[in-house]
Write an enzyme that holds these catalytic residues in place. Structure first.
Site, short mmCIF file in Angstrom:
data_model
loop_
_atom_site.label_atom_id
_atom_site.label_comp_id
_atom_site.label_asym_id
_atom_site.label_seq_id
_atom_site.Cartn_x
_atom_site.Cartn_y
_atom_site.Cartn_z
N GLY A 75 0.83 -1.20 0.00
CA GLY A 75 0.00 0.00 0.00
C GLY A 75 0.86 1.24 0.00
O GLY A 75 1.45 1.60 1.03
N LEU A 76 0.93 1.92 -1.15
CA LEU A 76 1.83 3.06 -1.31
C LEU A 76 1.03 4.33 -1.58
O LEU A 76 1.35 5.11 -2.47
CB LEU A 76 2.82 2.79 -2.45
CG LEU A 76 3.62 1.49 -2.33
CD1 LEU A 76 4.52 1.30 -3.54
CD2 LEU A 76 4.44 1.48 -1.04
N GLY A 77 0.02 4.54 -0.77
CA GLY A 77 -0.77 5.76 -0.88
C GLY A 77 -0.09 6.92 -0.17
O GLY A 77 1.14 6.94 0.00
N ARG A 78 -0.89 7.90 0.28
CA ARG A 78 -0.34 9.11 0.90
C ARG A 78 0.61 8.79 2.04
O ARG A 78 1.68 9.37 2.17
CB ARG A 78 -1.47 10.02 1.40
CG ARG A 78 -2.26 10.72 0.31
CD ARG A 78 -3.15 11.78 0.92
NE ARG A 78 -4.05 11.24 1.90
CZ ARG A 78 -5.32 10.88 1.67
NH1 ARG A 78 -5.81 11.01 0.45
NH2 ARG A 78 -6.10 10.41 2.62
N ASN B 42 -6.47 2.04 9.58
CA ASN B 42 -7.43 2.42 10.61
C ASN B 42 -8.50 1.35 10.79
O ASN B 42 -9.69 1.63 10.79
CB ASN B 42 -8.09 3.76 10.27
CG ASN B 42 -7.19 4.93 10.59
OD1 ASN B 42 -6.44 4.92 11.56
ND2 ASN B 42 -7.23 5.96 9.75
N GLU C 171 -9.90 14.02 18.14
CA GLU C 171 -9.55 14.91 17.03
C GLU C 171 -10.80 15.57 16.45
O GLU C 171 -10.82 16.77 16.18
CB GLU C 171 -8.82 14.10 15.97
CG GLU C 171 -8.41 14.83 14.72
CD GLU C 171 -7.82 13.87 13.71
OE1 GLU C 171 -8.43 13.69 12.63
OE2 GLU C 171 -6.77 13.29 14.00
N TYR C 172 -11.87 14.78 16.27
CA TYR C 172 -13.13 15.33 15.78
C TYR C 172 -13.60 16.47 16.68
O TYR C 172 -14.01 17.53 16.22
CB TYR C 172 -14.21 14.25 15.76
CG TYR C 172 -14.22 13.31 14.59
CD1 TYR C 172 -13.04 12.96 13.92
CD2 TYR C 172 -15.40 12.72 14.16
CE1 TYR C 172 -13.05 12.07 12.87
CE2 TYR C 172 -15.43 11.83 13.10
CZ TYR C 172 -14.24 11.50 12.46
OH TYR C 172 -14.27 10.62 11.41
N LYS D 118 -5.88 4.50 18.90
CA LYS D 118 -5.93 5.40 17.75
C LYS D 118 -7.37 5.82 17.43
O LYS D 118 -7.63 6.94 17.03
CB LYS D 118 -5.30 4.71 16.54
CG LYS D 118 -5.39 5.52 15.22
CD LYS D 118 -4.73 6.89 15.32
CE LYS D 118 -4.38 7.47 13.96
NZ LYS D 118 -5.49 7.54 13.01
#
Length: 339
Positions: A21-24, A109, A210-211, A203
Site C-alpha cells: 500500500g503506497l498511498g499518501r 485504521n 480529534e473530531y 488510535k
C-alpha cells in the site's frame, strides 16, 4: 539501541520490511524507513506507485507472492491500506503464503475487534499479528509518526528498530515532569498499548478526540466571523481579522496546537476559504469511538456532537465546516467528497 531521533546506529543493524500500500502515508513510511537505512520491498496494485518508490531506493514487487519471496525468514510485512475489504483480502492472501514466524502489521485504521479476530486466526498458523494506530498524516515523513501498537510483546520488541525509526523521537517537545519509571518509548512517540487491538483502539479514541477539537475550532471561528452580521446592533458588530486572531492564538495561548497552526495557515492563504465546500466526511473512527463509549456506558457529549456535526454538513455548509475541510486537507491530504 537507536539514537533518540530514531536513526539506526552501528550497534543495531538495519532491518528489512515488506510494505503493501503506497498511498499518501504508505509511500512516506517507506521513504522514512529507507532514509534511516532499512531495506524496503514495496508492493501496490498500481505499478506506477511501485516504480516511483523503486526510483527512490526501494525494491519493487509485482504481487504479494513476489513481495514475500524477496524477504528473508522470518518476514515482516506492513499493510497500509484502507480499512475494510482491501485490508481483509490482503491479510487473507498473505496468510496463505506466509510461513510460521512471519509478522503481519496493519498500520491502517481498522476496527480493533477485527484485529482481535485476525490475531486469533493467524496465531493458528504461527503468524504474529500487530496492529499499529498511525498518526502523522502527510507530514509524517519529516515529523515522524505517532505510533500506538497492539500485539504480543515478543514481536513488538523485536521490531523496535522499525517503530523507533518511524517515530518522531524526543525532538523539541519538552519532557513531562514525573515520568520516571514509565515506558521511555512514549517520549519518543511510540507505545506498546497492549495486546491485539489495543493499538487501533487507542488510535480510534485519538481520532474521536480529534473530531471534537476540530469542531471546537470550527465553531469558534464561525462565531468570530459572524460577529459582523447585520442582524446585530451596529455598535456590537466587529469585522474581525480571523487570520490575525488565529496567528495570535498560536503564541502563548492555552489553545495553541498543530490544529490551530493548520487553521492559521489556511486562513492566511484564503480568509474566506472559498475553495472549500464545507462538506466534511467521517472516516469511521469517530463513529466507532461513540459505539465504544456506549458499550462502556461512558458519557461522550462533545465527541458525539462533533460526529453529528459532520453528518449535518452533508446537508448545508457553514464557514466552520469549511475550516474543518481546510484542516483535514492540511494534515491528512484529505479531499472533500462530492455533494
Amino acid at each position: 539501541m537507536n539514537s533518540e531521533d530514531g536513526s539506526v546506529d552501528g550497534r543495531q543493524p538495519p532491518m528489512e520490511i515488506g510494505l503493501v500500500g503506497l498511498g499518501r502515508m504508505g509511500a512516506n513510511i517507506a521513504r522514512r524507513l529507507m532514509a534511516q537505512g532499512h531495506r524496503v520491498v514495496a508492493y501496490d496494485h498500481k505499478p506506477e506507485a511501485v516504480e516511483a518508490l523503486v526510483f527512490e531506493g526501494a525494491e519493487g514487487a509485482g504481487s504479494l507472492a513476489d513481495l514475500r519471496s524477496r524477504l528473508e525468514n522470518p518476514a515482516t510485512i506492513w499493510l497500509m491500506l484502507p480499512a475494510g475489504e482491501a485490508t481483509e483480502q490482503s491479510i487473507s492472501a498473505l496468510a496463505a503464503i506466509c510461513p510460521e514466524g512471519d509478522v503481519l502489521i496493519d498500520g491502517g485504521n481498522s476496527h480493533f475487534k477485527d484485529d482481535i479476530r485476525r490475531a486469533r486466526l493467524l496465531a493458528k498458523s504461527g503468524i504474529s499479528y500487530i496492529d499499529v494506530g498511525t498518526s502523522g498524516g502527510i507530514f509524517g515523513r519529516e515529523r515522524g509518526y505517532c505510533l500506538m501498537i497492539g500485539g504480543d510483546t515478543e514481536p513488538v520488541e523485536r521490531l523496535d528498530p522499525i517503530f523507533r525509526a518511524l517515530a518522531p523521537g524526543l525532538g523539541m517537545v519538552g519532557r513531562t515532569p514525573g515520568r520516571d519509571g514509565h515506558d521511555p518509548r512514549a517520549e519518543l512517540g511510540y507505545v506498546h498499548a497492549g495486546p491485539a487491538g489495543a493499538g487501533h483502539f487507542v488510535k480510534m479514541v485519538h481520532n474521536g478526540i480529534e473530531y471534537g477539537m476540530m469542531q471546537a475550532f470550527a465553531e469558534g471561528f464561525d462565531i468570530l466571523k459572524s460577529r459582523s452580521s447585520e442582524r446585530l446592533p451596529a455598535e456590537e458588530r466587529y469585522d474581525l481579522d480571523l487570520t490575525d486572531i488565529a496567528e495570535v492564538w498560536r503564541r502563548g495561548s492555552v489553545v495553541s496546537s498543530w490544529l490551530l497552526d493548520l487553521c492559521a495557515e489556511a486562513l492566511a492563504h484564503d480568509r474566506s476559504l472559498e475553495r472549500f465546500s464545507g462538506l466534511v466526511p467521517d472516516s469511521g473512527e469517530g463513529q466507532w469511538t461513540i459505539e465504544a463509549a456506549m458499550e462502556e456506558a461512558v458519557p461522550a457529549h462533545v465527541l458525539t456532537a462533533a460526529l453529528y456535526a459532520r453528518y449535518r454538513s452533508r446537508v448545508d455548509h457553514t464557514f466552520g465546516e469549511k475550516l474543518l475541510s481546510a484542516m483535514r486537507k492540511a494534515f491528512g491530504g484529505h479531499s472533500e467528497v462530492a455533494s
